[in-house]
Design a protein around this motif. Structure first.
Motif, mmCIF file in Angstrom:
data_model
loop_
_atom_site.group_PDB
_atom_site.id
_atom_site.type_symbol
_atom_site.label_atom_id
_atom_site.label_comp_id
_atom_site.label_asym_id
_atom_site.label_seq_id
_atom_site.Cartn_x
_atom_site.Cartn_y
_atom_site.Cartn_z
ATOM 1 N N SER A 21 34.766 49.684 47.751
ATOM 2 C CA SER A 21 35.962 48.894 47.503
ATOM 3 C C SER A 21 35.590 47.423 47.430
ATOM 4 O O SER A 21 34.641 46.974 48.072
ATOM 5 C CB SER A 21 36.998 49.097 48.612
ATOM 6 N N CYS A 22 36.349 46.682 46.653
ATOM 7 C CA CYS A 22 36.154 45.244 46.536
ATOM 8 C C CYS A 22 37.516 44.581 46.534
ATOM 9 O O CYS A 22 38.293 44.756 45.588
ATOM 10 C CB CYS A 22 35.380 44.900 45.265
ATOM 11 N N ALA A 23 37.810 43.844 47.584
ATOM 12 C CA ALA A 23 39.080 43.152 47.712
ATOM 13 C C ALA A 23 38.926 41.690 47.308
ATOM 14 O O ALA A 23 38.016 41.007 47.782
ATOM 15 C CB ALA A 23 39.598 43.245 49.142
ATOM 16 N N SER A 25 40.606 37.825 46.952
ATOM 17 C CA SER A 25 41.604 36.928 47.508
ATOM 18 C C SER A 25 41.380 35.532 46.955
ATOM 19 O O SER A 25 40.384 35.268 46.291
ATOM 20 C CB SER A 25 41.557 36.929 49.033
ATOM 21 N N THR A 28 43.220 34.372 42.390
ATOM 22 C CA THR A 28 42.899 35.554 41.599
ATOM 23 C C THR A 28 43.696 35.685 40.309
ATOM 24 O O THR A 28 43.451 36.612 39.534
ATOM 25 C CB THR A 28 43.116 36.822 42.435
ATOM 26 N N ARG A 72 40.821 50.011 39.216
ATOM 27 C CA ARG A 72 41.365 48.843 39.904
ATOM 28 C C ARG A 72 42.852 49.035 40.188
ATOM 29 O O ARG A 72 43.542 49.759 39.478
ATOM 30 C CB ARG A 72 41.143 47.550 39.108
ATOM 31 N N LYS A 76 47.127 45.358 44.449
ATOM 32 C CA LYS A 76 46.376 45.111 45.671
ATOM 33 C C LYS A 76 45.201 44.164 45.472
ATOM 34 O O LYS A 76 44.501 43.842 46.439
ATOM 35 C CB LYS A 76 45.849 46.426 46.240
ATOM 36 N N ASN A 77 44.976 43.734 44.231
ATOM 37 C CA ASN A 77 43.817 42.897 43.916
ATOM 38 C C ASN A 77 42.526 43.535 44.431
ATOM 39 O O ASN A 77 41.670 42.871 45.015
ATOM 40 C CB ASN A 77 43.984 41.491 44.489
ATOM 41 N N THR A 78 42.412 44.818 44.200
ATOM 42 C CA THR A 78 41.275 45.576 44.693
ATOM 43 C C THR A 78 40.716 46.454 43.585
ATOM 44 O O THR A 78 41.475 47.040 42.813
ATOM 45 C CB THR A 78 41.676 46.450 45.887
ATOM 46 N N TYR A 80 37.571 49.545 42.716
ATOM 47 C CA TYR A 80 36.844 50.603 43.376
ATOM 48 C C TYR A 80 35.730 51.114 42.475
ATOM 49 O O TYR A 80 35.812 51.066 41.256
ATOM 50 C CB TYR A 80 37.771 51.767 43.716
#
Length: 125
Positions: A21-23, A25, A28, A72, A76-78, A80
């Motif tokens: 996962s890559c969050a 912040s 963005t 993506r 969630k601005n995440t 995978y």
């Protein structure tokens, strides 16, 4: 600035699956594409997969096609990276990266402005 934090790495056996996962912040709102790169000991950092943030077009390096899936969650601005059928040669530090909106070469390291700290993936035989 944009901050990226990877998670989900670990030690697994060949044939196992893992999801990274890559969050994101910070600022963005102008991200156009995100991608995954990896770097094994003694090797250069190489492209793994990328996805356009809005259009969802995906790209993969040949060695992971059919095994890895990038996705993506805009809300969630995440993003995978689902990794299946892992092989010892997949062992590397995996980095997520983000590129600003605009035309970019998704497979080129230099296209990405923001980088995570990396997460170690080790696949034993």
């Amino acid at each position: 600035q944009v901050q990226l934090i990877e998670s989900g790495g670990g030690l697994v056996q060949a044939g196992d699956s893992l999801r990274l996962s890559c969050a994101a912040s910070g600022r963005t709102f102008n991200i156009g594409a995100v991608g995954w790169f990896r770097q094994a000991p003694g090797k250069e950092r190489e492209f793994v997969a990328a996805i356009h943030w809005s259009l969802s077009n995906t790209y993969y390096t040949d060695s992971v096609k059919g095994r890895f899936t990038i996705s993506r969650d805009n809300a969630k601005n995440t993003m995978y990276l689902q990794m299946n059928s892992l092989k010892p040669e997949d062992t590397a530090v995996y980095y997520c990266a983000a590129a600003n909106a605009g035309f970019v070469r998704l497979f080129s390291l230099g296209s990405y402005t923001y980088w995570g700290q990396g997460t170690q993936v080790t696949v034993s035989s």
